[in-house]
Design a protein around this motif. Structure first.
Motif, PDB file in Angstrom:
ATOM      1  N   GLY A  42      19.605  34.728 -87.824  1.00  0.00           N
ATOM      2  CA  GLY A  42      18.777  34.419 -86.666  1.00  0.00           C
ATOM      3  C   GLY A  42      17.823  35.540 -86.323  1.00  0.00           C
ATOM      4  N   ILE A  43      18.307  36.779 -86.345  1.00  0.00           N
ATOM      5  CA  ILE A  43      17.452  37.933 -86.056  1.00  0.00           C
ATOM      6  C   ILE A  43      16.341  38.047 -87.091  1.00  0.00           C
ATOM      7  N   LEU A  44      16.669  37.824 -88.354  1.00  0.00           N
ATOM      8  CA  LEU A  44      15.674  37.856 -89.428  1.00  0.00           C
ATOM      9  C   LEU A  44      14.610  36.784 -89.206  1.00  0.00           C
ATOM     10  N   THR A  45      15.049  35.599 -88.802  1.00  0.00           N
ATOM     11  CA  THR A  45      14.115  34.500 -88.554  1.00  0.00           C
ATOM     12  C   THR A  45      13.210  34.814 -87.376  1.00  0.00           C
ATOM     13  N   VAL A  46      13.769  35.409 -86.341  1.00  0.00           N
ATOM     14  CA  VAL A  46      12.969  35.810 -85.180  1.00  0.00           C
ATOM     15  C   VAL A  46      11.889  36.806 -85.590  1.00  0.00           C
ATOM     16  N   ALA A  47      12.245  37.748 -86.457  1.00  0.00           N
ATOM     17  CA  ALA A  47      11.261  38.718 -86.935  1.00  0.00           C
ATOM     18  C   ALA A  47      10.095  38.018 -87.626  1.00  0.00           C
ATOM     19  N   ALA A  48      10.393  36.979 -88.396  1.00  0.00           N
ATOM     20  CA  ALA A  48       9.331  36.227 -89.067  1.00  0.00           C
ATOM     21  C   ALA A  48       8.468  35.476 -88.056  1.00  0.00           C
ATOM     22  N   ILE A  49       9.097  34.879 -87.063  1.00  0.00           N
ATOM     23  CA  ILE A  49       8.359  34.125 -86.044  1.00  0.00           C
ATOM     24  C   ILE A  49       7.363  35.031 -85.320  1.00  0.00           C
ATOM     25  N   LEU A  50       7.773  36.251 -85.057  1.00  0.00           N
ATOM     26  CA  LEU A  50       6.907  37.184 -84.335  1.00  0.00           C
ATOM     27  C   LEU A  50       5.749  37.696 -85.169  1.00  0.00           C
ATOM     28  N   THR A  51       5.959  37.886 -86.444  1.00  0.00           N
ATOM     29  CA  THR A  51       4.975  38.591 -87.260  1.00  0.00           C
ATOM     30  C   THR A  51       4.096  37.695 -88.118  1.00  0.00           C
ATOM     31  N   LEU A  52       4.466  36.435 -88.294  1.00  0.00           N
ATOM     32  CA  LEU A  52       3.660  35.552 -89.144  1.00  0.00           C
ATOM     33  C   LEU A  52       2.335  35.112 -88.514  1.00  0.00           C
ATOM     34  N   PRO A  53       2.298  34.737 -87.247  1.00  0.00           N
ATOM     35  CA  PRO A  53       1.009  34.342 -86.649  1.00  0.00           C
ATOM     36  C   PRO A  53       0.010  35.489 -86.708  1.00  0.00           C
ATOM     37  N   ARG A  54      -1.255  35.147 -87.029  1.00  0.00           N
ATOM     38  CA  ARG A  54      -2.242  36.199 -87.254  1.00  0.00           C
ATOM     39  C   ARG A  54      -2.824  36.771 -85.974  1.00  0.00           C
ATOM     40  N   ASP A  55      -2.810  36.003 -84.888  1.00  0.00           N
ATOM     41  CA  ASP A  55      -3.434  36.456 -83.655  1.00  0.00           C
ATOM     42  C   ASP A  55      -2.797  35.731 -82.477  1.00  0.00           C
ATOM     43  N   ALA A  56      -3.282  36.015 -81.284  1.00  0.00           N
ATOM     44  CA  ALA A  56      -2.697  35.422 -80.080  1.00  0.00           C
ATOM     45  C   ALA A  56      -2.866  33.908 -80.053  1.00  0.00           C
ATOM     46  N   ASP A  57      -4.010  33.412 -80.541  1.00  0.00           N
ATOM     47  CA  ASP A  57      -4.204  31.955 -80.596  1.00  0.00           C
ATOM     48  C   ASP A  57      -3.179  31.303 -81.506  1.00  0.00           C
ATOM     49  N   ALA A  58      -2.918  31.931 -82.648  1.00  0.00           N
ATOM     50  CA  ALA A  58      -1.937  31.369 -83.583  1.00  0.00           C
ATOM     51  C   ALA A  58      -0.544  31.384 -82.964  1.00  0.00           C
ATOM     52  N   PHE A  59      -0.179  32.470 -82.296  1.00  0.00           N
ATOM     53  CA  PHE A  59       1.130  32.533 -81.655  1.00  0.00           C
ATOM     54  C   PHE A  59       1.233  31.495 -80.539  1.00  0.00           C
ATOM     55  N   SER A  60       0.130  31.260 -79.843  1.00  0.00           N
ATOM     56  CA  SER A  60       0.124  30.233 -78.801  1.00  0.00           C
ATOM     57  C   SER A  60       0.363  28.855 -79.393  1.00  0.00           C
ATOM     58  N   ARG A  61      -0.223  28.591 -80.555  1.00  0.00           N
ATOM     59  CA  ARG A  61       0.008  27.294 -81.200  1.00  0.00           C
ATOM     60  C   ARG A  61       1.472  27.135 -81.604  1.00  0.00           C
ATOM     61  N   VAL A  62       2.088  28.231 -82.016  1.00  0.00           N
ATOM     62  CA  VAL A  62       3.515  28.191 -82.343  1.00  0.00           C
ATOM     63  C   VAL A  62       4.324  27.794 -81.114  1.00  0.00           C
ATOM     64  N   LEU A  63       4.017  28.411 -79.985  1.00  0.00           N
ATOM     65  CA  LEU A  63       4.729  28.108 -78.741  1.00  0.00           C
ATOM     66  C   LEU A  63       4.491  26.670 -78.288  1.00  0.00           C
ATOM     67  N   VAL A  64       3.255  26.216 -78.414  1.00  0.00           N
ATOM     68  CA  VAL A  64       2.934  24.847 -77.998  1.00  0.00           C
ATOM     69  C   VAL A  64       3.677  23.833 -78.857  1.00  0.00           C
ATOM     70  N   PHE A  65       3.661  24.030 -80.162  1.00  0.00           N
ATOM     71  CA  PHE A  65       4.344  23.092 -81.052  1.00  0.00           C
ATOM     72  C   PHE A  65       5.843  23.061 -80.761  1.00  0.00           C
ATOM     73  N   ALA A  66       6.472  24.227 -80.769  1.00  0.00           N
ATOM     74  CA  ALA A  66       7.918  24.279 -80.535  1.00  0.00           C
ATOM     75  C   ALA A  66       8.261  23.772 -79.135  1.00  0.00           C
ATOM     76  N   GLY A  67       7.461  24.158 -78.148  1.00  0.00           N
ATOM     77  CA  GLY A  67       7.732  23.749 -76.776  1.00  0.00           C
ATOM     78  C   GLY A  67       7.709  22.250 -76.590  1.00  0.00           C
ATOM     79  N   PHE A  68       6.680  21.601 -77.121  1.00  0.00           N
ATOM     80  CA  PHE A  68       6.578  20.149 -76.935  1.00  0.00           C
ATOM     81  C   PHE A  68       7.611  19.394 -77.760  1.00  0.00           C
ATOM     82  N   VAL A  69       7.990  19.921 -78.920  1.00  0.00           N
ATOM     83  CA  VAL A  69       9.041  19.268 -79.703  1.00  0.00           C
ATOM     84  C   VAL A  69      10.375  19.348 -78.955  1.00  0.00           C
TER      85      VAL A  69
END
Length: 455
Positions: free
Chosen positions: A137-164
């Protein structure tokens, strides 16, 4: 992919020179062009976060084991695969400097205590399997934090996961009430009618929805009004229907402690306010059990105050911690074991300790399983180091917004840990959100977060 990629933290030119040289020789392939846009990284991060929150077995009845249970073959295979994807993504798509920045001496020391606690059990090999889920889980969290290239990309991650998460949970409340809502025939019949959505218990659903409400506020502040507002409102409505008065009260408290000082140019006061709030809550909960004057005061002002039967559990746990203070009883090797069953239990105790699955307090359980030295290390790792990182966050718009988001989740989680136990609890979504926020603060304090990188 170029090793100069740094995710949303400290975006470089993404190997622009190398790409131009390559483009001068031949036209890039479709896959190369896709990778250069950063879209695959965003998609991977969004899927990883979504699965980490809802697990491979959503809508499961509540029970003593949380998601990621070691005996479940679906979770074994699923989370094993999730860890493999996360590891491959980190090695192939993330700048090595970012990976190195994730390494904290305090985290390494805490993991060392976890290793000792794992060996300090009757069957270490079984315990290792449980610990492996948390490490994945910790390893996966590290990937979630570092894979998005910018704040917009991280926001899209949050929007997708949040609405699902919200969509599935509300769908369950409407169409699958027997599994998405606590029932009278459940083990804990007193929770009948309270919502739990895709999660195993309302005490997991509430904190996760609290985290989503903070994510919605973050999106709103970034200008994503519709998606941010919808996530925040829907999440808070769900929190209310979990029946947790504590969560309902501490969500706005954590939000105000972090956001309000900044509105008045007093952002530097946030660490002081958070420490004061955590200390106050510690005295108000554990203090009425372990601190004589506070205990006497509580007996006078609120003689029936037990935090839903938790104080007898903490009282017993304190006596047992005193017997093995340094390294405890071993990781997850106390509750529901012969140690508890064979102990002397007063007949007039208001709660039957023998049936307790955990201490309903993360700090108490850490002292029981890993010892007081580990608890002290955890307090530094989970409270003081994140506050230091928050204070060191550079004054850039995106860094400030992300630091506020992570600090809100950290603050709320530290509050929640006084009444629930989730530290190192496999892939418990509450634990995963907490780890994401602690590590996220470490990154935003060290790298500038761009709003958007031109593709």
């Amino acid at each position: 992919m170029s090793s100069t990629y740094a995710g949303p933290y400290g975006a470089d030119d993404y190997g622009a020179g190398a790409h131009r040289a390559e483009a001068s020789r031949k036209k890039p392939s479709f896959i190369t062009r896709m990778v250069a846009t950063g879209q695959p990284s965003t998609v991977i991060a969004a899927v990883l976060l979504t699965i980490l929150m809802i697990s491979f077995r959503p809508f499961q009845p509540s029970g003593p084991q949380l998601s990621g249970s070691g005996g479940d073959i679906v979770n074994q295979l699923g989370f094993g695969g999730l860890g493999a994807v996360a590891l491959a993504s980190l090695l192939m798509l993330v700048d090595r400097r970012v990976l190195v920045a994730l390494l904290s001496p305090w985290w390494l020391l805490l993991l060392g205590f976890l290793a000792i606690a794992t060996l300090n059990t009757p069957v270490p090999t079984d315990t290792m399997r449980t610990v492996a889920f948390s490490l994945i889980g910790i390893l996966t969290v590290a990937a979630i934090l570092t894979l998005p290239r910018d704040a917009d990309a991280f926001s899209r991650v949050l929007v997708f996961a949040g609405f699902v998460i919200l969509g599935l949970s509300y769908f369950g409340v409407v169409a699958l009430r027997d599994v998405a809502v606590h029932q009278a025939y459940d083990v804990e019949a007193q929770h009948a009618g309270l919502w739990r959505g895709v999660f195993t218990h309302k005490n997991i659903a509430g904190p996760v929805m609290a985290g989503l409400s903070f994510a919605g506020l973050y999106l709103w502040r970034r200008g994503w009004r519709w998606s941010g507002g919808a996530i925040a409102v829907l999440a808070m409505i769900f929190v209310f229907h979990t029946g947790s008065k504590t969560t309902t009260a501490t969500v706005p408290l954590a939000g105000m402690l972090v956001a309000l000082p900044g509105l008045f140019g007093l952002r530097s006061l946030v660490p002081v306010l958070v420490i004061a709030a955590v200390t106050t809550l510690a005295v108000a909960t554990l203090g009425i059990v372990y601190i004589g004057p506070v205990k006497d005061l509580a007996a006078t002002l609120a003689p029936d105050l037990t935090y839903t039967g938790r104080t007898p559990i903490w009282d017993y746990a304190g006596d047992m911690i005193a017997k093995k203070p340094l390294f405890g009883y071993g990781f997850e090797n106390f509750w529901l074991t012969q140690t508890v069953f064979s102990s002397d239990h007063p007949f007039d105790r208001s709660w039957d300790i023998r049936g307790t699955v955990h201490g309903h307090n993360g700090y108490v359980d850490m002292a029981l399983g890993m010892g007081l030295l580990a608890l002290c290390t955890a307090i530094i790792t989970f409270l003081f180091v994140p506050l230091r990182d928050f204070a060191r966050t550079p004054p850039y718009r995106e860094n400030i917004f992300l630091a506020d988001l992570f600090m809100m989740i950290v603050t709320f989680s530290l509050f929640n840990a006084f009444l629930e136990s989730f530290f190192f609890r496999r892939t418990d979504p509450v634990w995963m959100l907490f780890v994401m926020s602690v590590l996220g603060l470490r990154l935003v304090a060290r790298f500038r977060v761009p709003t958007r990188i031109e593709r």
